[in-house]
Design a protein around this motif. Sequence first.
Motif, PDB file in Angstrom:
ATOM      1  N   GLN A  53      31.676  23.797  39.310  1.00  0.00           N
ATOM      2  CA  GLN A  53      32.258  22.963  38.260  1.00  0.00           C
ATOM      3  C   GLN A  53      32.956  23.784  37.189  1.00  0.00           C
ATOM      4  O   GLN A  53      32.412  24.758  36.661  1.00  0.00           O
ATOM      5  CB  GLN A  53      31.183  22.100  37.615  1.00  0.00           C
ATOM      6  N   LEU A  54      34.195  23.384  36.874  1.00  0.00           N
ATOM      7  CA  LEU A  54      34.989  23.990  35.812  1.00  0.00           C
ATOM      8  C   LEU A  54      35.016  23.049  34.622  1.00  0.00           C
ATOM      9  O   LEU A  54      34.942  21.838  34.778  1.00  0.00           O
ATOM     10  CB  LEU A  54      36.421  24.246  36.283  1.00  0.00           C
ATOM     11  N   ASP A  55      35.152  23.603  33.445  1.00  0.00           N
ATOM     12  CA  ASP A  55      35.198  22.802  32.223  1.00  0.00           C
ATOM     13  C   ASP A  55      36.654  22.496  31.886  1.00  0.00           C
ATOM     14  O   ASP A  55      37.168  22.928  30.861  1.00  0.00           O
ATOM     15  CB  ASP A  55      34.504  23.547  31.082  1.00  0.00           C
ATOM     16  N   LEU A  56      37.323  21.743  32.772  1.00  0.00           N
ATOM     17  CA  LEU A  56      38.715  21.353  32.597  1.00  0.00           C
ATOM     18  C   LEU A  56      38.842  19.856  32.841  1.00  0.00           C
ATOM     19  O   LEU A  56      38.044  19.268  33.558  1.00  0.00           O
ATOM     20  CB  LEU A  56      39.619  22.096  33.582  1.00  0.00           C
ATOM     21  N   SER A  57      39.865  19.250  32.256  1.00  0.00           N
ATOM     22  CA  SER A  57      40.073  17.815  32.460  1.00  0.00           C
ATOM     23  C   SER A  57      40.819  17.584  33.772  1.00  0.00           C
ATOM     24  O   SER A  57      41.521  18.461  34.277  1.00  0.00           O
ATOM     25  CB  SER A  57      40.857  17.225  31.292  1.00  0.00           C
ATOM     26  N   VAL A  58      40.678  16.388  34.304  1.00  0.00           N
ATOM     27  CA  VAL A  58      41.339  16.021  35.554  1.00  0.00           C
ATOM     28  C   VAL A  58      42.850  15.981  35.319  1.00  0.00           C
ATOM     29  O   VAL A  58      43.326  15.428  34.336  1.00  0.00           O
ATOM     30  CB  VAL A  58      40.821  14.650  36.051  1.00  0.00           C
ATOM     31  N   GLY A  59      43.590  16.596  36.216  1.00  0.00           N
ATOM     32  CA  GLY A  59      45.041  16.649  36.099  1.00  0.00           C
ATOM     33  C   GLY A  59      45.560  17.925  35.465  1.00  0.00           C
ATOM     34  O   GLY A  59      46.756  18.196  35.507  1.00  0.00           O
ATOM     35  N   SER A  60      44.688  18.723  34.882  1.00  0.00           N
ATOM     36  CA  SER A  60      45.139  19.964  34.249  1.00  0.00           C
ATOM     37  C   SER A  60      45.391  21.031  35.318  1.00  0.00           C
ATOM     38  O   SER A  60      44.860  20.974  36.417  1.00  0.00           O
ATOM     39  CB  SER A  60      44.119  20.456  33.233  1.00  0.00           C
ATOM     40  N   GLU A  61      46.224  22.000  34.973  1.00  0.00           N
ATOM     41  CA  GLU A  61      46.566  23.075  35.894  1.00  0.00           C
ATOM     42  C   GLU A  61      45.916  24.370  35.436  1.00  0.00           C
ATOM     43  O   GLU A  61      45.707  24.587  34.249  1.00  0.00           O
ATOM     44  CB  GLU A  61      48.076  23.240  35.999  1.00  0.00           C
ATOM     45  N   ILE A  62      45.600  25.224  36.399  1.00  0.00           N
ATOM     46  CA  ILE A  62      44.946  26.494  36.119  1.00  0.00           C
ATOM     47  C   ILE A  62      45.543  27.551  37.041  1.00  0.00           C
ATOM     48  O   ILE A  62      45.990  27.228  38.148  1.00  0.00           O
ATOM     49  CB  ILE A  62      43.411  26.380  36.297  1.00  0.00           C
ATOM     50  N   GLU A  63      45.562  28.794  36.570  1.00  0.00           N
ATOM     51  CA  GLU A  63      46.018  29.914  37.379  1.00  0.00           C
ATOM     52  C   GLU A  63      44.865  30.878  37.591  1.00  0.00           C
ATOM     53  O   GLU A  63      44.164  31.226  36.652  1.00  0.00           O
ATOM     54  CB  GLU A  63      47.165  30.660  36.693  1.00  0.00           C
ATOM     55  N   PHE A  64      44.683  31.300  38.832  1.00  0.00           N
ATOM     56  CA  PHE A  64      43.696  32.313  39.154  1.00  0.00           C
ATOM     57  C   PHE A  64      44.436  33.619  39.399  1.00  0.00           C
ATOM     58  O   PHE A  64      45.353  33.674  40.212  1.00  0.00           O
ATOM     59  CB  PHE A  64      42.880  31.929  40.395  1.00  0.00           C
ATOM     60  N   ILE A  65      44.028  34.665  38.690  1.00  0.00           N
ATOM     61  CA  ILE A  65      44.717  35.951  38.816  1.00  0.00           C
ATOM     62  C   ILE A  65      43.879  36.987  39.557  1.00  0.00           C
ATOM     63  O   ILE A  65      44.369  38.069  39.852  1.00  0.00           O
ATOM     64  CB  ILE A  65      45.123  36.500  37.437  1.00  0.00           C
ATOM     65  N   ASP A  66      42.619  36.657  39.888  1.00  0.00           N
ATOM     66  CA  ASP A  66      41.744  37.596  40.581  1.00  0.00           C
ATOM     67  C   ASP A  66      41.924  37.464  42.095  1.00  0.00           C
ATOM     68  O   ASP A  66      41.049  36.984  42.811  1.00  0.00           O
ATOM     69  CB  ASP A  66      40.284  37.355  40.201  1.00  0.00           C
ATOM     70  N   VAL A  67      43.082  37.904  42.597  1.00  0.00           N
ATOM     71  CA  VAL A  67      43.400  37.824  44.020  1.00  0.00           C
ATOM     72  C   VAL A  67      43.008  39.145  44.675  1.00  0.00           C
ATOM     73  O   VAL A  67      43.467  40.210  44.276  1.00  0.00           O
ATOM     74  CB  VAL A  67      44.897  37.528  44.232  1.00  0.00           C
ATOM     75  N   LEU A  68      42.131  39.067  45.653  1.00  0.00           N
ATOM     76  CA  LEU A  68      41.630  40.263  46.331  1.00  0.00           C
ATOM     77  C   LEU A  68      42.537  40.710  47.471  1.00  0.00           C
ATOM     78  O   LEU A  68      42.725  41.895  47.699  1.00  0.00           O
ATOM     79  CB  LEU A  68      40.225  40.004  46.878  1.00  0.00           C
ATOM     80  N   CYS A  69      43.105  39.742  48.189  1.00  0.00           N
ATOM     81  CA  CYS A  69      43.862  40.059  49.402  1.00  0.00           C
ATOM     82  C   CYS A  69      44.961  39.007  49.581  1.00  0.00           C
ATOM     83  O   CYS A  69      44.757  37.835  49.259  1.00  0.00           O
ATOM     84  CB  CYS A  69      42.912  40.058  50.586  1.00  0.00           C
ATOM     85  N   LEU A  70      46.124  39.425  50.103  1.00  0.00           N
ATOM     86  CA  LEU A  70      47.241  38.509  50.340  1.00  0.00           C
ATOM     87  C   LEU A  70      47.838  38.816  51.701  1.00  0.00           C
ATOM     88  O   LEU A  70      48.110  39.982  52.021  1.00  0.00           O
ATOM     89  CB  LEU A  70      48.294  38.676  49.247  1.00  0.00           C
ATOM     90  N   PHE A  71      48.032  37.792  52.525  1.00  0.00           N
ATOM     91  CA  PHE A  71      48.674  37.922  53.827  1.00  0.00           C
ATOM     92  C   PHE A  71      50.017  37.223  53.728  1.00  0.00           C
ATOM     93  O   PHE A  71      50.086  36.011  53.536  1.00  0.00           O
ATOM     94  CB  PHE A  71      47.821  37.292  54.926  1.00  0.00           C
ATOM     95  N   LYS A  72      51.106  38.016  53.846  1.00  0.00           N
ATOM     96  CA  LYS A  72      52.454  37.468  53.665  1.00  0.00           C
ATOM     97  C   LYS A  72      53.409  38.190  54.606  1.00  0.00           C
ATOM     98  O   LYS A  72      53.419  39.418  54.663  1.00  0.00           O
ATOM     99  CB  LYS A  72      52.886  37.668  52.214  1.00  0.00           C
ATOM    100  N   ASN A  73      54.199  37.423  55.348  1.00  0.00           N
ATOM    101  CA  ASN A  73      55.209  37.966  56.267  1.00  0.00           C
ATOM    102  C   ASN A  73      54.610  38.967  57.254  1.00  0.00           C
ATOM    103  O   ASN A  73      55.131  40.066  57.441  1.00  0.00           O
ATOM    104  CB  ASN A  73      56.357  38.617  55.491  1.00  0.00           C
ATOM    105  N   GLU A  74      53.482  38.588  57.874  1.00  0.00           N
ATOM    106  CA  GLU A  74      52.803  39.420  58.865  1.00  0.00           C
ATOM    107  C   GLU A  74      52.298  40.754  58.313  1.00  0.00           C
ATOM    108  O   GLU A  74      52.078  41.702  59.054  1.00  0.00           O
ATOM    109  CB  GLU A  74      53.718  39.686  60.077  1.00  0.00           C
ATOM    110  N   LYS A  75      52.120  40.855  57.002  1.00  0.00           N
ATOM    111  CA  LYS A  75      51.586  42.071  56.374  1.00  0.00           C
ATOM    112  C   LYS A  75      50.418  41.698  55.475  1.00  0.00           C
ATOM    113  O   LYS A  75      50.415  40.639  54.856  1.00  0.00           O
ATOM    114  CB  LYS A  75      52.656  42.776  55.549  1.00  0.00           C
TER     115      LYS A  75
END
Length: 104
Positions: free
Chosen positions: A24-46
Amino acid sequence: MYAIVCVYGKQYHVQENQILKIDQLDLSVGSEIEFIDVLCLFKNEKMFFGQPYLNTCKIKCCVLKHDKEKKINIIKFKRRKHHMKKMGHRQNYTMIKILSIYDN
């Protein structure tokens, strides 16, 4: 394209337009959030890995609803002591939709 993101200590495998249940997050319904803690990304076969996080990648999400999980039953039992304790638990969660995964 998919990514592995860390949200409040838990790791999730996410793709665009995916609906995900997280703690559970303390945000209202319909609000937007950004997550910046990205550990791994798979893009264009890399595969791109962070040490520990990728600085250029962000994941944009929208909060759909807040609800509770299905009830689980917990039974504490001591044999030959005529003792049994029955409890239940419902975990709160927030349902989010992954809008976009963007990499600079």
